[in-house]
Design an enzyme around this catalytic site. Structure first.
Site, short mmCIF file in Angstrom:
data_model
loop_
_atom_site.label_atom_id
_atom_site.label_comp_id
_atom_site.label_asym_id
_atom_site.label_seq_id
_atom_site.Cartn_x
_atom_site.Cartn_y
_atom_site.Cartn_z
N HIS A 163 43.92 39.37 37.68
CA HIS A 163 43.77 40.79 38.03
C HIS A 163 44.59 41.67 37.10
O HIS A 163 45.38 41.19 36.27
CB HIS A 163 44.18 41.02 39.49
CG HIS A 163 45.62 40.68 39.76
ND1 HIS A 163 46.67 41.53 39.45
CD2 HIS A 163 46.20 39.58 40.33
CE1 HIS A 163 47.81 40.97 39.81
NE2 HIS A 163 47.56 39.78 40.34
N CYS A 179 49.46 34.72 41.02
CA CYS A 179 48.30 35.18 40.26
C CYS A 179 48.62 35.34 38.78
O CYS A 179 49.77 35.31 38.36
CB CYS A 179 47.79 36.50 40.82
SG CYS A 179 47.20 36.38 42.53
#
Length: 203
Positions: A163, A179
């Site tokens: 992301h 992440c």
């Protein structure tokens, strides 16, 4: 008598030349002491660029070292060099992006997965383990304060994503909860060229 005069003249000439030669060997600062002129100005040392500790020191990778075949868009996330490597279906388009990576080994998941979902303007819900570490965390709708940035690609592992981030200080650092984060401009580009089903490996 003429011989005596010649010898004295030759001796004086030799002394003059010797003195001149010795003077030429002296540093400029020593010569300046005998004159009214000021010594030459000091040359300042070159200004060093500030050291930045959040830059990725990555190098190119070969997809064949990590995947059996291409045939589809392929992504390699290297948590050591903190970089994401992208190849298109036939390997003719290869790109590298600097990333943030998980803050610790405990939060790092490695292995093979794939992109299962994509979203522009993602919202964010902290996981149970995140809330355990920080009870003040709350759901955040899309927007400039959202930790997922402007675009998100969800992986086959629950709660693991590639992301963007609005906090550019995180890029190049061990700063995420698991992440892989990119600059918003980078995730926007990667989002556009990565379809659902792209194969992913995190090392």
């Amino acid at each position: 008598m003429s011989d005596t005069i010649f010898s004295k003249a030759a001796f004086s000439r030799r002394r003059f030349l010797a003195a001149g030669g010795a003077a030429s060997l002296l540093p400029a600062s020593a010569l300046a002491q005998g004159t009214a002129e000021a010594p030459p100005p000091l040359i300042p040392a070159p200004v060093q660029a500030p050291v930045r500790h959040n830059l990725s020191s990555f190098s190119s990778q070969d997809w064949q070292d990590h995947f059996e075949t291409l045939g589809r868009v392929t992504i390699l996330c290297d948590t050591t060099s903190r970089a994401l490597h992208y190849w298109n279906e036939d390997g003719s388009d290869y790109r590298i992006y600097p990333t943030s990576v998980p803050a610790s080994e405990e939060l790092t998941k490695r292995g093979y997965t794939e992109v299962v979902r994509k979203r522009v303007g993602p919202d964010w819900t902290p996981t149970a383990s995140m809330k355990e570490r920080n009870p003040e965390l709350r759901y955040m709708p899309p927007g400039p304060d959202n930790p997922l940035g402007t675009h998100a690609m969800y992986l086959g592992w629950p709660a693991y994503l590639i992301h963007g981030t609005h906090d550019t200080r995180k890029i190049g650092r061990r700063s995420s909860d698991g992440c892989i984060g990119l600059y918003n401009s980078s995730i926007e580009e990667l989002f556009a060229i990565t379809p659902v089903g792209a194969q992913v490996r995190i090392i």
